[in-house]
Write a protein that holds these residues in place. Sequence first.
Motif, PDB file in Angstrom:
ATOM      1  N   LEU A   1     -18.779  31.377   9.425  1.00  0.00           N
ATOM      2  CA  LEU A   1     -18.286  29.950   9.952  1.00  0.00           C
ATOM      3  C   LEU A   1     -17.165  30.043  10.728  1.00  0.00           C
ATOM      4  O   LEU A   1     -16.967  29.144  11.360  1.00  0.00           O
ATOM      5  N   LEU A   2     -16.323  31.117  10.620  1.00  0.00           N
ATOM      6  CA  LEU A   2     -15.188  31.057  11.557  1.00  0.00           C
ATOM      7  C   LEU A   2     -15.515  31.472  13.094  1.00  0.00           C
ATOM      8  O   LEU A   2     -14.781  31.148  14.127  1.00  0.00           O
ATOM      9  N   ARG A   3     -16.536  32.488  13.230  1.00  0.00           N
ATOM     10  CA  ARG A   3     -16.754  32.959  14.359  1.00  0.00           C
ATOM     11  C   ARG A   3     -17.030  31.846  15.560  1.00  0.00           C
ATOM     12  O   ARG A   3     -16.668  31.955  16.540  1.00  0.00           O
TER      13      ARG A   3
ATOM     14  N   VAL B   1      -7.553  32.722   1.776  1.00  0.00           N
ATOM     15  CA  VAL B   1      -8.948  31.775   1.859  1.00  0.00           C
ATOM     16  C   VAL B   1      -8.398  30.305   1.954  1.00  0.00           C
ATOM     17  O   VAL B   1      -9.033  29.913   2.957  1.00  0.00           O
ATOM     18  N   ALA B   2      -7.290  29.911   1.835  1.00  0.00           N
ATOM     19  CA  ALA B   2      -6.993  28.651   2.206  1.00  0.00           C
ATOM     20  C   ALA B   2      -6.938  28.449   3.758  1.00  0.00           C
ATOM     21  O   ALA B   2      -7.338  27.385   4.243  1.00  0.00           O
ATOM     22  N   THR B   3      -6.059  29.447   4.295  1.00  0.00           N
ATOM     23  CA  THR B   3      -6.146  29.234   5.875  1.00  0.00           C
ATOM     24  C   THR B   3      -7.249  29.423   6.574  1.00  0.00           C
ATOM     25  O   THR B   3      -7.592  28.678   7.377  1.00  0.00           O
ATOM     26  N   GLU B   4      -8.077  30.705   6.169  1.00  0.00           N
ATOM     27  CA  GLU B   4      -9.222  30.795   6.870  1.00  0.00           C
ATOM     28  C   GLU B   4     -10.232  29.250   6.692  1.00  0.00           C
ATOM     29  O   GLU B   4     -10.950  28.830   7.643  1.00  0.00           O
ATOM     30  N   MET B   5     -10.006  28.774   5.494  1.00  0.00           N
ATOM     31  CA  MET B   5     -11.393  27.669   5.217  1.00  0.00           C
ATOM     32  C   MET B   5     -10.800  26.490   5.825  1.00  0.00           C
ATOM     33  O   MET B   5     -11.366  25.601   6.208  1.00  0.00           O
ATOM     34  N   ALA B   6      -9.357  26.294   5.819  1.00  0.00           N
ATOM     35  CA  ALA B   6      -9.070  25.101   6.571  1.00  0.00           C
ATOM     36  C   ALA B   6      -9.233  25.343   8.089  1.00  0.00           C
ATOM     37  O   ALA B   6      -9.719  24.273   8.609  1.00  0.00           O
ATOM     38  N   THR B   7      -9.287  26.319   8.570  1.00  0.00           N
ATOM     39  CA  THR B   7      -9.633  26.743  10.192  1.00  0.00           C
ATOM     40  C   THR B   7     -11.120  26.414  10.221  1.00  0.00           C
ATOM     41  O   THR B   7     -11.558  25.707  11.230  1.00  0.00           O
ATOM     42  N   ALA B   8     -11.857  27.064   9.552  1.00  0.00           N
ATOM     43  CA  ALA B   8     -13.451  26.731   9.369  1.00  0.00           C
ATOM     44  C   ALA B   8     -13.734  25.411   9.511  1.00  0.00           C
ATOM     45  O   ALA B   8     -14.434  24.768  10.122  1.00  0.00           O
ATOM     46  N   TYR B   9     -13.123  24.444   8.437  1.00  0.00           N
ATOM     47  CA  TYR B   9     -13.629  23.256   8.279  1.00  0.00           C
ATOM     48  C   TYR B   9     -12.978  22.300   9.293  1.00  0.00           C
ATOM     49  O   TYR B   9     -13.637  21.303   9.542  1.00  0.00           O
TER      50      TYR B   9
ATOM     51  N   VAL C   1      -6.708  38.485   8.760  1.00  0.00           N
ATOM     52  CA  VAL C   1      -6.732  36.944   8.365  1.00  0.00           C
ATOM     53  C   VAL C   1      -7.697  36.279   9.701  1.00  0.00           C
ATOM     54  O   VAL C   1      -6.959  36.427  10.691  1.00  0.00           O
ATOM     55  N   PHE C   2      -8.786  35.783   9.712  1.00  0.00           N
ATOM     56  CA  PHE C   2      -9.590  35.431  10.723  1.00  0.00           C
ATOM     57  C   PHE C   2      -9.027  33.910  11.096  1.00  0.00           C
ATOM     58  O   PHE C   2     -10.116  33.260  11.260  1.00  0.00           O
ATOM     59  N   THR C   3      -7.841  33.350  10.945  1.00  0.00           N
ATOM     60  CA  THR C   3      -7.553  32.106  11.659  1.00  0.00           C
ATOM     61  C   THR C   3      -7.538  32.111  13.003  1.00  0.00           C
ATOM     62  O   THR C   3      -7.865  33.154  13.725  1.00  0.00           O
ATOM     63  N   ARG C   4      -6.597  31.129  13.510  1.00  0.00           N
ATOM     64  CA  ARG C   4      -6.698  31.172  14.931  1.00  0.00           C
ATOM     65  C   ARG C   4      -5.024  30.647  15.263  1.00  0.00           C
ATOM     66  O   ARG C   4      -4.934  29.579  14.880  1.00  0.00           O
TER      67      ARG C   4
ATOM     68  N   VAL D   1      -6.872  40.140  17.657  1.00  0.00           N
ATOM     69  CA  VAL D   1      -6.013  41.247  17.128  1.00  0.00           C
ATOM     70  C   VAL D   1      -6.725  42.152  16.149  1.00  0.00           C
ATOM     71  O   VAL D   1      -6.295  43.205  15.998  1.00  0.00           O
ATOM     72  N   ALA D   2      -7.458  41.739  15.400  1.00  0.00           N
ATOM     73  CA  ALA D   2      -8.211  42.696  14.433  1.00  0.00           C
ATOM     74  C   ALA D   2      -8.773  43.728  15.183  1.00  0.00           C
ATOM     75  O   ALA D   2      -8.726  45.018  14.369  1.00  0.00           O
TER      76      ALA D   2
END
Length: 504
Positions: free
Chosen positions: A73-75, A204-212, A393-396, A461-462
């Motif tokens: 979802l994030l990529r 989970v909170a930050t990644e899903m906030a980013t994705a949605y 963490v795969f946020t941006r 950065v991963a």
Amino acid sequence: MTSSPGPASSASTGSGPTETDHRTYDVVVLGGGAVGENAADRAGRGGLTVVVVEAELVGGECSYWACMPSKALLRPGAVLEAARAVDGAAQGVTGMLDVGAVLARRNSFASSWDDAGQVQWLESTGIDLVRGHARLTGPRTVEVHHEGQATTITARCAVVVATGSEPVTPEIPGLAEAQPWTSREATAAQEVPDSLVVLGGGVVATEMATAYADLGSTVTVLVRGERLLGSMEPAAGEAVAAGLRTRGVDVRFGTTPTRVTRRGSGVEVETEAGVVTAAEVLVATGRRPRSGDLGLETVGLEPGAPVTVDDSLRVAAVPEGWLYAVGDVTGRVATTHQGKYDARIAGDVIAARFGAAAQEEADGHVEPAAAGEQPAWSRYRATADHGALTQVVFTRPEVASVGLTEAAAVEAGHAVRRVEVPFSSVAGAALARDEVEGRAILVVDTEREVLLGATFVGPEVAELLHAATIAVVGEVPLPRLWHAVPPYPTVSEVWLRLLEEYGL
């Protein structure tokens, strides 16, 4: 100790057990996720007969509701943003994400929630599968219930608990009745809600906030504390909060929900500061070991608590050393990759203790399960759990970290120095995107001049993390690390800038 699993070996086909089914294996693994699969595989390589017991989908949380679908979802959003960050490419970007295509790609990575491929892998390795919910009924004995039938399984050698973790739902009036999303619903949704309230400030909170937000939802994040990603360096949480706000996410700190009510097609989240309304609410306030209904009390352990293990992943509190635990259920780790590391070690320990080679070398054989007798870098000790845990963490921007934060290192009694440089000091970062952002942070043990931890915050950065992990695990002295020359012009040149900042 090799022997056939008995006449009921048809379990490898995934067929249901019979009411009078009794089986015996060398090793019984409770939980068929990625962690349990690794433990089973490594034990089986030692010539032991192994069965995996799984109540849901073989492949577990990571395959269907966590790592794989969440990153799928994030990529797309990350790729789109990367193109827009480079002049010349940006002009070629004329639209937004194709939501249907994103969800379809996510479905493919989750195998459309069909575990046939994972079951086939078990079969190919000679590992049997019994479906159902497992409970210990005493030493080395497990009872499995599935569709009104029961199977009793006896382990000749070892039982491995690999049941993972489960979301924690806080006791907020009305929340349970409102049927909130957990990470499972968020990663498996087939439609994107117009709006989403996220409770929590962790991964989970930050990644899903980013994705949605990428997928077009209006997202509000309610955080009880004053920062995101509380276990990481403060700079990481600050950067992620800024990144979310740049993408239109409303991040509110110091906000505690007092009541949640579902009304028609939406939810109302009441706080002391007012009411937030949305189509859905996602609870991402933490996880706990999934150990509440495993029969742990029958062997003297506390149900619902972490299953405490030593560095060989053996449950020392259980006599005779037959019980092991790996992954989230131990409370030691909270990532799939670290859990798989523990699982490989546990499987190797079990194989060395009980496998064919161990039987051949029984005279004078030193049991590797005695973790205290093994050197720090032994393959039979999970020493990485103590000082080299890795997390992305795969946020941006992305956040990637290994080892200790500055605060954790000081608390542990180390003499430390924090070294920090911006990516703007690196030519390769400027070539990668026109507006350079992010930073790199090292935590140095000044007495030994080795790295205790590293944190990177920025795009992609991963891919920098494993070099830092090698430096931390290998305790590479900084004067020696100076001779690991990073190529130019790449983002990895940040290592040169960090060492220069330190004074080399």
